[in-house]
Design an enzyme around this catalytic site. Structure first.
Site, PDB file in Angstrom:
ATOM      1  N   SER A 242       0.859  -1.180   0.000  1.00 25.32           N
ATOM      2  CA  SER A 242       0.000   0.000   0.000  1.00 25.32           C
ATOM      3  C   SER A 242       0.898   1.233   0.000  1.00 25.32           C
ATOM      4  O   SER A 242       2.117   1.112   0.129  1.00 25.32           O
ATOM      5  CB  SER A 242      -0.869  -0.002   1.260  1.00 25.32           C
ATOM      6  N   LYS A 243       0.275   2.381  -0.097  1.00 30.65           N
ATOM      7  CA  LYS A 243       1.033   3.642  -0.115  1.00 30.65           C
ATOM      8  C   LYS A 243       1.943   3.750   1.107  1.00 30.65           C
ATOM      9  O   LYS A 243       3.078   4.199   1.026  1.00 30.65           O
ATOM     10  CB  LYS A 243       0.061   4.828  -0.100  1.00 30.65           C
ATOM     11  N   ARG A 244       1.415   3.297   2.226  1.00 24.02           N
ATOM     12  CA  ARG A 244       2.147   3.337   3.492  1.00 24.02           C
ATOM     13  C   ARG A 244       3.469   2.570   3.384  1.00 24.02           C
ATOM     14  O   ARG A 244       4.470   2.926   3.981  1.00 24.02           O
ATOM     15  CB  ARG A 244       1.236   2.699   4.545  1.00 24.02           C
ATOM     16  N   HIS A 245       3.472   1.495   2.591  1.00 27.78           N
ATOM     17  CA  HIS A 245       4.677   0.672   2.443  1.00 27.78           C
ATOM     18  C   HIS A 245       5.643   1.202   1.393  1.00 27.78           C
ATOM     19  O   HIS A 245       6.769   0.742   1.298  1.00 27.78           O
ATOM     20  CB  HIS A 245       4.306  -0.738   1.979  1.00 27.78           C
ATOM     21  N   GLY A 246       5.154   2.042   0.528  1.00 26.91           N
ATOM     22  CA  GLY A 246       6.027   2.506  -0.550  1.00 26.91           C
ATOM     23  C   GLY A 246       5.468   2.210  -1.928  1.00 26.91           C
ATOM     24  O   GLY A 246       6.223   2.162  -2.898  1.00 26.91           O
TER      25      GLY A 246
END
Ligand code: GLU
Length: 476
Positions: A242-246
């Site tokens: 996800s965006k949170r992970h990159g």
């Protein structure tokens, strides 16, 4: 001799080149390079609402930044719709496809019945062998493939191994919609065939499509390309990226100050390996890359690892290479424009080049490099960061600066060695530990509590600027 390798990268323009797409492109690029083949680029722009020029440019720009070039002009899938329709017609003429007049209500009913009976929803083939003279006049048909009713479709996948699909599970898929527009399934097959693609390397979310696409190849009597479906990228916690992970676009990584060479190395290791090696200059990747060394399980994206690898590349690159990447990075960096302007002065550029070896030792990204170089273009009197304020507030710090100023001003030759000798001599004579002299000096010269080696800083700034900055903070 086997045919020359032709791979392709076939992104849908969604507005940026995401990290999974970048890795797919890299694998295709590496495979083509390894075997002296070509990588083609096809833009899957059939979704007209999303396929803007800006979205396409973002993909080309991302690939270019990563150093992944393609052969020939990018091909627009949308522009080839007539050819897709012609193939659908050829399939009808050959008895391999047929118009289907089933209404939306009928299709909904089929799905409902299937669900009630616990079967996967599947078109029941009601127009397969029906005479078109029975067609209702007011319904525009779709065109469906006359898929085999029994037997198996086998994909000998280079990554997944032998994957068997029961043809009963693959229904008569739609080739043309009722408005005459080709479906994605048909377009991909026709394009890959016409482009002479020998190897399809893409995400394993396309594995079921591969079975359906194989049916189309077979119906046309075309050779099926070699396939390699690569596992998706997950976050470090094993969950979908996800965006949170990159899960960001290539441009975000560029703005975060990653080097293209480090990105290539990192992305290659996301799923592919060669023994225990971690560092792969691109020439080495090309030499070693192969599809059968791609793992079957999802890889995990780890920003920390990417950062460490990037730091390694920053230190390993020549000043020439690093300068090139830094200059390319500036237009995308916060405050980069002002630095571009500053660098356009040749004296400044020389100064920056001289500072580079000291700067690159400490920076893991170009953003950090930019920050630690700020002292070069800072104007007097320097703004002090919190740590620098503290260093200068320490007892005797400003007085030490006055003493240092005197010693340094007396130097005949100004360089890292002579300034170091002068600072050491002063510390000794004043009975100070070296740090007690060097720390206030650092604060006065750079405005920061941490900086590249202080004698390099003195050397790079030169006599006049260094003495003036020291004087700004000194009290006798
Ligand atoms: N356009 C598809 C995607 O972006 C790729 C299709 C393919 O590689 O066959 O997922």
């Amino acid at each position: 001799m086997s045919a020359p390798v032709v791979t392709r990268f076939a992104p849908s323009p969604t507005g940026f080149l995401h990290i999974g797409g970048a890795r797919t492109a890299l694998f295709n690029w590496l495979y083509a390079k390894r075997f002296g083949g070509r990588m083609l680029l096809r833009i899957e722009d059939t979704d007209r609402s999303r396929s803007t020029d800006a979205a396409i440019d973002a993909i080309l720009d991302g690939l270019t930044w990563l150093g992944l070039d393609w052969d020939g002009e990018p091909i627009s899938q949308y522009a080839r719709a007539d050819r897709h329709r012609a193939v659908a017609k050829a399939l009808i003429d050959a008895g391999q496809a047929y118009p289907c007049y089933a209404s939306q209500e009928e299709l909904a009913e089929m799905r409902e019945t299937a669900r009630a009976e616990g079967r996967p929803p599947r078109y029941d083939g009601r127009w397969r062998d029906r005479d078109p003279s029975e067609a209702p006049a007011d319904v525009k048909p779709v065109v469906r493939l006359k898929a085999p009713l029994d037997g198996e479709t086998v994909i000998d996948d280079k990554v997944q191994g032998r994957v068997v699909f029961n043809n009963k599970e693959l229904d008569d898929l739609v080739l043309l919609r009722s408005d005459g527009s080709p479906t994605y399934m048909l377009a991909v097959v026709v394009d890959d065939h016409d482009m002479g693609v020998t190897h399809i390397v893409r995400g394993d979310d396309h594995l079921t499509n591969a079975a359906r696409q194989t049916l189309i190849y077979k119906a046309m009597g075309w050779d099926v390309p070699t396939m390699a479906h690569i596992p998706l990228i997950h976050g470090p916690d094993g969950a979908k990226l996800s965006k949170r992970h990159g899960a960001l676009g290539a441009e975000a990584y560029r703005a975060m100050g990653y080097l293209p060479a480090a990105m290539r190395n990192y992305l290659a290791r996301l799923g592919w390996s060669h023994g225990d090696e971690e560092i792969f200059p691109t020439e080495q990747l090309i030499e070693w890359f192969d599809l059968d060394a791609i793992g079957k399980s999802a890889s995990r994206f780890d920003m920390q690892k990417l950062q460490n690898l990037n730091g390694h590349y920053m230190r390993a690159q020549t000043s020439e290479e690093l300068m090139r990447d830094f200059v390319a990075f500036l237009p995308h960096a916060e405050g980069g424009q002002a630095v571009q302007a500053w660098l356009s002065d040749s004296t400044h550029e020389k100064m920056f080049r001289a500072a580079l070896p000291g700067l690159k030792e400490r920076a893991k990204t170009l953003v950090e490099l930019l920050e630690s170089a700020e002292y070069l273009w800072a104007s007097r009197p320097l703004e002090l960061d919190e740590k620098a304020e503290k260093l200068l507030a320490a007892e005797g710090a400003r007085a030490a600066l006055a003493g240092l100023h005197e010693r340094l001003a007396a130097l005949e030759t100004w360089n890292a060695e002579t300034t170091e000798a002068a600072v050491r001599a002063y510390a000794e004579d004043a009975d100070l530990k070296l740090g007690k002299a060097a720390q206030p000096l650092r604060a006065a010269l750079t405005g920061k509590g941490t900086s590249p080696g202080i004698f390099d800083v003195l050397d790079v700034l030169g006599r006049e600027e260094s003495l003036a900055r020291i004087n700004d903070q000194a009290v006798s």
